[in-house]
Design an enzyme around this catalytic site. Sequence first.
Site, short mmCIF file in Angstrom:
data_model
loop_
_atom_site.label_atom_id
_atom_site.label_comp_id
_atom_site.label_asym_id
_atom_site.label_seq_id
_atom_site.Cartn_x
_atom_site.Cartn_y
_atom_site.Cartn_z
N GLU A 200 0.82 -1.22 0.00
CA GLU A 200 0.00 0.00 0.00
C GLU A 200 0.86 1.27 0.00
O GLU A 200 0.47 2.31 0.56
CB GLU A 200 -0.97 0.01 1.19
CG GLU A 200 -2.01 -1.09 1.13
CD GLU A 200 -3.03 -1.01 2.25
OE1 GLU A 200 -2.68 -0.50 3.33
OE2 GLU A 200 -4.17 -1.46 2.05
N GLU A 269 -6.66 -7.51 -1.13
CA GLU A 269 -7.32 -7.37 0.17
C GLU A 269 -8.78 -7.00 -0.01
O GLU A 269 -9.09 -5.84 -0.33
CB GLU A 269 -6.62 -6.32 1.05
CG GLU A 269 -5.25 -6.71 1.55
CD GLU A 269 -4.70 -5.71 2.55
OE1 GLU A 269 -5.49 -4.91 3.11
OE2 GLU A 269 -3.47 -5.71 2.78
#
Length: 900
Positions: A200, A269
């Site tokens: 991320e 995710e």
Amino acid sequence: MLETSTPSRRSAILTAVAAVVVVVVHLVAAAEAVSDTYFDPFNVSYDHRAILIGGERRMLISAGIHYPRATPQMWPSIIANSKAAGANVVQTYVFWNGHEPSRGQYYFEGRYDLVKFVKLVAIQGLYLHLRIGPYVCAEWNFGGFPVWLRDIPGIEFRTDNEPYKEEMEKFVKKIVDMMLEENLFSWQGGPIILAQIENEYGNIESSYGEGGKSYVKWAADMAVGLGAGVPWVMCQQSDAPENIINSCNGFYCDGFKPNSYRKPTLWTEDWNGWYAYWGGRVPHRPVKDNSFAVARFFQRGGSFHNYYMFFGGTNFGRTSGGPNYVTSYDYDAPVDEYGVITEPKWGHLRDLHTAIKLCEPALVTVDGSPQYVKLGPMQEAHIYASEYVNPNKTLPEDIGICSLFLANIDEQKTVSVRIFGKTYSLPPWSVSILPDCKSVAYNTAKVVAQTSIKSVESGSPPSYANVTEFNYIGLKDGNSYFTNNWSSYKEPVGAWGNDSFTAEGILEHLNVTKDVSDYLWYITRFNISDEDVEFWKENDTSPSLSIGKSRDVVRIFVNGRYAGSTVGDWVPVHQNIELIEGDNEVALLSVTVGLQNYGAFLEKDGAGFRGQIKLTGLKDGDLDLSDLSWTYQVGLEGEYSEVYTQEGEKNANWKDIDLNTITSPFTWYKNSFDAPEGTDPIALDLGSMGKGQAWVNGHGIGRYWSLVSPKGGCSNYCDYRGAYHENKCSTNCGLPTQSWYHIPREWLKSSDNLLVLFEETGGDPSKISLELHYTKTVCSQVSENDYPPLSTWSDQNILNGEVSVSSIPPQVYLHCDDGHVISSITFASYGTPSGSCQNFSQGRCHAANSLSIVTEACLGENSCTVAVSNSVFGDPCRGILKNLAIQAECSLMNNDKFVA
């Protein structure tokens, strides 16, 4: 055919349960053994459509499991439950601070035995996505970074910084080399098909300017150059280099496309739940919405999907991140933190995965985009077929491969759509999946999976009274597992050891503790004149201690007496205190509750205090304490003496306590208990305590804190329709965020287990109790017009075209946990029953034989199925749509008898 439960059948169930235990033991033993390969070696590559396994496109369903959040003995059953739900991949992070707690000193044992975990995944025939990072976020302490990393001169995390890149490369290479040495990559016959570098980073990259951009390229080149031989992924990284697949994280990713046509669409995710923080509500995500998001992802061209989390687990010890994240990492996952299946989430997603796999031949056949058909203002179809089909005409009989997804993204209305000459009803915010382009196998808004009620839910304790001044909830008396012989000893206030030291000014918390403890004492002394004391008396005032900012908790003691506390993330502190003429001592206990795990510049975040510390309200103005000499003491005396272990507890001066009085803060407690019989997971109720840490037989259960969540913001009904966010469907309003704590069975002996608590604020240990955690009640309600079981689609008669899928009736399927059986049927009605689980009632239409038929099919069984059909019950009311509702109780099966 329905069969009656018999003793011989119950014996068979016990035999089967014993066989499962044997299998799990064998899996653990096999993982410890040396194995050359687990698969025939295969290469992994990718094209624009999907990951290629051995040259073939695959639709991949991944289960997120973090190995340190469970014990190694739990791993086989967690992996097995994921596989049984339809997962063909397991995904995990690699936790740098767990594996390299000191620079150059590595640890790969116990819950951090990464190799064993990977091998257990392989033994069960699943692939693995290894997210090395090494930054993980994960609501894990310091985002997975070892705290020693911040002490390296000149270091700046996650940017084009040589000291950081050197340590990062060293660790990533260590992990890749370890996997290579164990032959765990796919081309070696192992399960690892994907690896991940960074995590991320795109969310914070702009904070680092040009250094961030060059770091991304460096990280990609470094990872690819390590020789793993499998594709590498960067999630949330829109500028990922061409040789790295960029992927999506979020609640919804159906609109995501990678940054190159040559890359497949991956969802690394899917947040199928959310984490909780102390004093907050407990988030839940409805499975109808979660399944809708997944179905939309595959409908619109996705090919790899991972649930974050499929099993969340527990933040044992001091591993929870933060600040202020709770010990439970249950995450509303399909497998709860104890390893027990959560229904209907697990079952409804299992059915979804089965439906997607039925469509896999069509999904991988289409090379470009599927046929898109607009069916209404908010309704659409995607057709995956081996040839063009006209949606306005009847589907050709000789069609080869064809699968159809129908979506209704309207949040309010059920809509009928027409395609291939047939009409289909679509509930709001739902997707219907038709593997043959004809019959509906699954709809995301129609749940036929059972609902399970567990003996201990993630909410409040079983009974409670008022919230007290210590901010805990008083409970009923604890159960008989504990003795009445509670002992305690007081933790000293201030410096206690020879390793305390004195320095000028205020030192940063982590620079002193190196995070070996949550606790750091700051102690200073000063003189107060008689003029100041007289000034306060004359003006009826008192002095105050102020701190510019504090994080996470500060507890203030003046002359050995507790004065007050402040809780918050870098918040100002103002505390009225009482001082005496002459020498005074102020002792500040700085307490961390998990280090920051997300954001840019983590190495600069720190803990403790910022700004000035001063006394206000003196006659001649403020007194700045910041530049005085301060004595520093790391940790607690009880921590240093390890009084929570069988050997260390002998080092403390324990005294019996009077359970009729509320005991004071800063106290250690201990007691012993016998392990409950059986193999069910164990929950420890600490709802009567305030804040602290708990250990069992030396193992850190984790932090506990009975902070109560706000009274508002929860509702009895959670509407699945519309976009989900973490505050949409919450529970526990007005109750502690967490009261129950997981004690793994593997940490217990049959008797004389040592429970030790350090209590910061005060509580009542006599109310502490243990409970078994298992599925206690199972319910289901299925309609005549629900879809038939997904297993029907693999029936040979249907595959041959001799029987139509639509001719197979739907079924109620009930199941208890392993080792448990259905011990009673408390409700059964075929007709028009109303209500929901634990609140069913008969309608006007009711088949009188409902209870007897269900009892014959289910009593004494671990699981059972009952067809929802007039052919089973007769027709109690012609021309009326009928449902079958059942509620049953599960009990432990022991020596061929039910154990309530």
